[in-house]
Design a protein around this motif. Sequence first.
Motif, PDB file in Angstrom:
ATOM      1  N   THR A   1     -48.836  63.057 -42.980  1.00  0.00           N
ATOM      2  CA  THR A   1     -48.938  62.759 -41.553  1.00  0.00           C
ATOM      3  C   THR A   1     -50.382  62.627 -41.088  1.00  0.00           C
ATOM      4  O   THR A   1     -50.630  62.190 -39.977  1.00  0.00           O
ATOM      5  CB  THR A   1     -48.235  63.856 -40.728  1.00  0.00           C
ATOM      6  OG1 THR A   1     -48.744  65.131 -41.134  1.00  0.00           O
ATOM      7  CG2 THR A   1     -46.734  63.813 -40.931  1.00  0.00           C
ATOM      8  N   HIS A   2     -51.341  62.986 -41.942  1.00  0.00           N
ATOM      9  CA  HIS A   2     -52.762  62.839 -41.633  1.00  0.00           C
ATOM     10  C   HIS A   2     -53.434  61.867 -42.591  1.00  0.00           C
ATOM     11  O   HIS A   2     -54.634  61.976 -42.855  1.00  0.00           O
ATOM     12  CB  HIS A   2     -53.474  64.198 -41.692  1.00  0.00           C
ATOM     13  CG  HIS A   2     -53.068  65.139 -40.595  1.00  0.00           C
ATOM     14  ND1 HIS A   2     -53.830  66.238 -40.229  1.00  0.00           N
ATOM     15  CD2 HIS A   2     -51.992  65.169 -39.784  1.00  0.00           C
ATOM     16  CE1 HIS A   2     -53.225  66.894 -39.248  1.00  0.00           C
ATOM     17  NE2 HIS A   2     -52.104  66.261 -38.961  1.00  0.00           N
ATOM     18  N   GLY A   3     -52.675  60.929 -43.125  1.00  0.00           N
ATOM     19  CA  GLY A   3     -53.233  59.977 -44.084  1.00  0.00           C
ATOM     20  C   GLY A   3     -53.049  60.443 -45.519  1.00  0.00           C
ATOM     21  O   GLY A   3     -52.391  61.448 -45.794  1.00  0.00           O
ATOM     22  N   VAL A   4     -53.636  59.707 -46.435  1.00  0.00           N
ATOM     23  CA  VAL A   4     -53.508  60.040 -47.859  1.00  0.00           C
ATOM     24  C   VAL A   4     -54.328  61.299 -48.162  1.00  0.00           C
ATOM     25  O   VAL A   4     -55.492  61.402 -47.763  1.00  0.00           O
ATOM     26  CB  VAL A   4     -53.971  58.867 -48.741  1.00  0.00           C
ATOM     27  CG1 VAL A   4     -53.948  59.264 -50.218  1.00  0.00           C
ATOM     28  CG2 VAL A   4     -53.100  57.643 -48.511  1.00  0.00           C
ATOM     29  N   LYS A   5     -53.703  62.243 -48.864  1.00  0.00           N
ATOM     30  CA  LYS A   5     -54.380  63.481 -49.258  1.00  0.00           C
ATOM     31  C   LYS A   5     -54.188  63.699 -50.755  1.00  0.00           C
ATOM     32  O   LYS A   5     -53.136  63.371 -51.316  1.00  0.00           O
ATOM     33  CB  LYS A   5     -53.813  64.684 -48.504  1.00  0.00           C
ATOM     34  CG  LYS A   5     -54.020  64.661 -46.993  1.00  0.00           C
ATOM     35  CD  LYS A   5     -55.470  64.897 -46.622  1.00  0.00           C
ATOM     36  CE  LYS A   5     -55.645  64.948 -45.110  1.00  0.00           C
ATOM     37  NZ  LYS A   5     -57.069  65.124 -44.746  1.00  0.00           N
TER      38      LYS A   5
ATOM     39  N   LYS B   1     -40.422  70.333 -27.552  1.00  0.00           N
ATOM     40  CA  LYS B   1     -39.419  71.361 -27.255  1.00  0.00           C
ATOM     41  C   LYS B   1     -39.977  72.782 -27.293  1.00  0.00           C
ATOM     42  O   LYS B   1     -39.468  73.670 -26.601  1.00  0.00           O
ATOM     43  CB  LYS B   1     -38.259  71.258 -28.256  1.00  0.00           C
ATOM     44  CG  LYS B   1     -37.547  69.914 -28.243  1.00  0.00           C
ATOM     45  CD  LYS B   1     -36.885  69.639 -26.905  1.00  0.00           C
ATOM     46  CE  LYS B   1     -36.097  68.329 -26.943  1.00  0.00           C
ATOM     47  NZ  LYS B   1     -35.479  68.018 -25.631  1.00  0.00           N
ATOM     48  N   PHE B   2     -41.009  73.018 -28.108  1.00  0.00           N
ATOM     49  CA  PHE B   2     -41.528  74.378 -28.277  1.00  0.00           C
ATOM     50  C   PHE B   2     -42.961  74.536 -27.780  1.00  0.00           C
ATOM     51  O   PHE B   2     -43.499  75.639 -27.776  1.00  0.00           O
ATOM     52  CB  PHE B   2     -41.443  74.798 -29.749  1.00  0.00           C
ATOM     53  CG  PHE B   2     -40.041  74.869 -30.280  1.00  0.00           C
ATOM     54  CD1 PHE B   2     -39.285  76.028 -30.160  1.00  0.00           C
ATOM     55  CD2 PHE B   2     -39.457  73.766 -30.887  1.00  0.00           C
ATOM     56  CE1 PHE B   2     -37.992  76.099 -30.642  1.00  0.00           C
ATOM     57  CE2 PHE B   2     -38.162  73.822 -31.381  1.00  0.00           C
ATOM     58  CZ  PHE B   2     -37.419  74.986 -31.243  1.00  0.00           C
ATOM     59  N   GLY B   3     -43.594  73.427 -27.415  1.00  0.00           N
ATOM     60  CA  GLY B   3     -44.960  73.501 -26.904  1.00  0.00           C
ATOM     61  C   GLY B   3     -45.992  73.858 -27.951  1.00  0.00           C
ATOM     62  O   GLY B   3     -47.056  74.385 -27.626  1.00  0.00           O
ATOM     63  N   VAL B   4     -45.704  73.563 -29.219  1.00  0.00           N
ATOM     64  CA  VAL B   4     -46.623  73.902 -30.307  1.00  0.00           C
ATOM     65  C   VAL B   4     -46.985  72.623 -31.068  1.00  0.00           C
ATOM     66  O   VAL B   4     -46.108  71.878 -31.508  1.00  0.00           O
ATOM     67  CB  VAL B   4     -45.988  74.914 -31.286  1.00  0.00           C
ATOM     68  CG1 VAL B   4     -46.919  75.169 -32.474  1.00  0.00           C
ATOM     69  CG2 VAL B   4     -45.685  76.218 -30.562  1.00  0.00           C
ATOM     70  N   GLU B   5     -48.290  72.390 -31.205  1.00  0.00           N
ATOM     71  CA  GLU B   5     -48.751  71.228 -31.966  1.00  0.00           C
ATOM     72  C   GLU B   5     -48.972  71.632 -33.416  1.00  0.00           C
ATOM     73  O   GLU B   5     -49.592  72.661 -33.695  1.00  0.00           O
ATOM     74  CB  GLU B   5     -50.047  70.690 -31.356  1.00  0.00           C
ATOM     75  CG  GLU B   5     -50.470  69.383 -31.960  1.00  0.00           C
ATOM     76  CD  GLU B   5     -51.299  68.539 -30.991  1.00  0.00           C
ATOM     77  OE1 GLU B   5     -51.695  67.450 -31.400  1.00  0.00           O
ATOM     78  OE2 GLU B   5     -51.548  68.994 -29.861  1.00  0.00           O
ATOM     79  N   ILE B   6     -48.464  70.829 -34.339  1.00  0.00           N
ATOM     80  CA  ILE B   6     -48.637  71.107 -35.774  1.00  0.00           C
ATOM     81  C   ILE B   6     -49.974  70.502 -36.208  1.00  0.00           C
ATOM     82  O   ILE B   6     -50.119  69.274 -36.235  1.00  0.00           O
ATOM     83  CB  ILE B   6     -47.472  70.514 -36.592  1.00  0.00           C
ATOM     84  CG1 ILE B   6     -46.127  71.066 -36.107  1.00  0.00           C
ATOM     85  CG2 ILE B   6     -47.683  70.801 -38.079  1.00  0.00           C
ATOM     86  CD1 ILE B   6     -45.990  72.571 -36.159  1.00  0.00           C
ATOM     87  N   PRO B   7     -50.971  71.344 -36.559  1.00  0.00           N
ATOM     88  CA  PRO B   7     -52.314  70.825 -36.818  1.00  0.00           C
ATOM     89  C   PRO B   7     -52.580  70.420 -38.260  1.00  0.00           C
ATOM     90  O   PRO B   7     -53.644  69.891 -38.565  1.00  0.00           O
ATOM     91  CB  PRO B   7     -53.196  72.011 -36.426  1.00  0.00           C
ATOM     92  CG  PRO B   7     -52.371  73.203 -36.804  1.00  0.00           C
ATOM     93  CD  PRO B   7     -50.938  72.814 -36.542  1.00  0.00           C
ATOM     94  N   PHE B   8     -51.642  70.674 -39.151  1.00  0.00           N
ATOM     95  CA  PHE B   8     -51.888  70.429 -40.575  1.00  0.00           C
ATOM     96  C   PHE B   8     -51.026  69.254 -41.073  1.00  0.00           C
ATOM     97  O   PHE B   8     -49.995  68.928 -40.473  1.00  0.00           O
ATOM     98  CB  PHE B   8     -51.588  71.689 -41.403  1.00  0.00           C
ATOM     99  CG  PHE B   8     -50.277  72.342 -41.053  1.00  0.00           C
ATOM    100  CD1 PHE B   8     -49.072  71.873 -41.577  1.00  0.00           C
ATOM    101  CD2 PHE B   8     -50.235  73.437 -40.197  1.00  0.00           C
ATOM    102  CE1 PHE B   8     -47.874  72.468 -41.247  1.00  0.00           C
ATOM    103  CE2 PHE B   8     -49.032  74.036 -39.857  1.00  0.00           C
ATOM    104  CZ  PHE B   8     -47.852  73.546 -40.385  1.00  0.00           C
ATOM    105  N   PRO B   9     -51.423  68.620 -42.177  1.00  0.00           N
ATOM    106  CA  PRO B   9     -50.663  67.496 -42.717  1.00  0.00           C
ATOM    107  C   PRO B   9     -49.343  67.947 -43.361  1.00  0.00           C
ATOM    108  O   PRO B   9     -49.216  69.087 -43.809  1.00  0.00           O
ATOM    109  CB  PRO B   9     -51.585  66.895 -43.779  1.00  0.00           C
ATOM    110  CG  PRO B   9     -52.902  67.578 -43.627  1.00  0.00           C
ATOM    111  CD  PRO B   9     -52.651  68.883 -42.942  1.00  0.00           C
ATOM    112  N   ILE B  10     -48.393  67.013 -43.420  1.00  0.00           N
ATOM    113  CA  ILE B  10     -47.133  67.234 -44.139  1.00  0.00           C
ATOM    114  C   ILE B  10     -46.957  66.077 -45.117  1.00  0.00           C
ATOM    115  O   ILE B  10     -47.007  64.900 -44.720  1.00  0.00           O
ATOM    116  CB  ILE B  10     -45.930  67.294 -43.185  1.00  0.00           C
ATOM    117  CG1 ILE B  10     -46.192  68.253 -42.026  1.00  0.00           C
ATOM    118  CG2 ILE B  10     -44.670  67.727 -43.948  1.00  0.00           C
ATOM    119  CD1 ILE B  10     -45.140  68.173 -40.927  1.00  0.00           C
TER     120      ILE B  10
END
Length: 215
Positions: A25-29, A94-103
Motif C-alpha cells: 500500500t506504500h509502493g514496492v518494498k 469507522k474507527f478513526g485510526v489511520e494505518i501508517p505502515f505498508p501492507i
Amino acid sequence: MENQAPVASFPRLNEAAPAFKANTTHGVKSLEDYRGKWLILFSHPADFTPVCTTEFIAFAKAAPKFAQMNCDLLGLSIDSLYSHLAWTLNIKEKFGVEIPFPIIDDIKMEVASAYGMVHPGAADTQAVRATFIIDPEGILRAMVYYPMSNGRSIDEFVRLLTALQTSDKHGVATPEAWVPGQDVIVPPPKTSEAADNRPNEGYNTVDWYYSTKSL
C-alpha cells in the motif's frame, strides 16, 4: 497441479530472513529497504475481519513507540492491494485510526510461503497470525504464531523487542516477563575455573549458573 498453493517453508531463528520484493500500500518494498532498522513483519488471515481489525488498530497506535526503537512495521495478507486500500480506508472512517505502515499484496502467496505463514491445517489460502522480528542486519531474531481465532498482544512485541535490543547492547539475557528496570541475567560461566570464581564477581549470584545484575 498448477493451482496448488506453494509449499510452505519455515525460516529459522538467527539465520537470514527470506528476501522479498512485493507491492504494498506504500509502493514496492523489499527486505533490503529495511537494512539498518529493526522490522516487524506480521501476517493476518484476511482483510475486513474483526480480530485482524483490532490488531491493526493496536499496531497503528503503537507505531510511534516502535519508531522510537528504530523499528518499522510491515503487514501482509493473501489479499489484493485494492482490498488492503479499501480496508485501511474503512478503518480510518469507522474507527478513526489511520494505518501508517505498508501492507503487502500477496495474492500469489509468495512471501507468505517463504515465511511459513500458510498452515494447511488452518487454511489453504489464508495466512495464520505470524509475527517475525528481523534485526538491522536482516537476521530473523524471533517468530510467534497465533491461531486465527485469537488476537495478538502488541504490547508483548514492544516488550520482546526491548528485551532483544537490551540483550544485544549489554550481552545479557532477560528473565521471564522482563521489563526495563528489572535485573538481567549474566551469561553462565563456561569453565570450571570461571564457575568457581563466579561468587566473587560482584553479581547477585544464587548459584554458579544463575547470576543477575542491574543495568
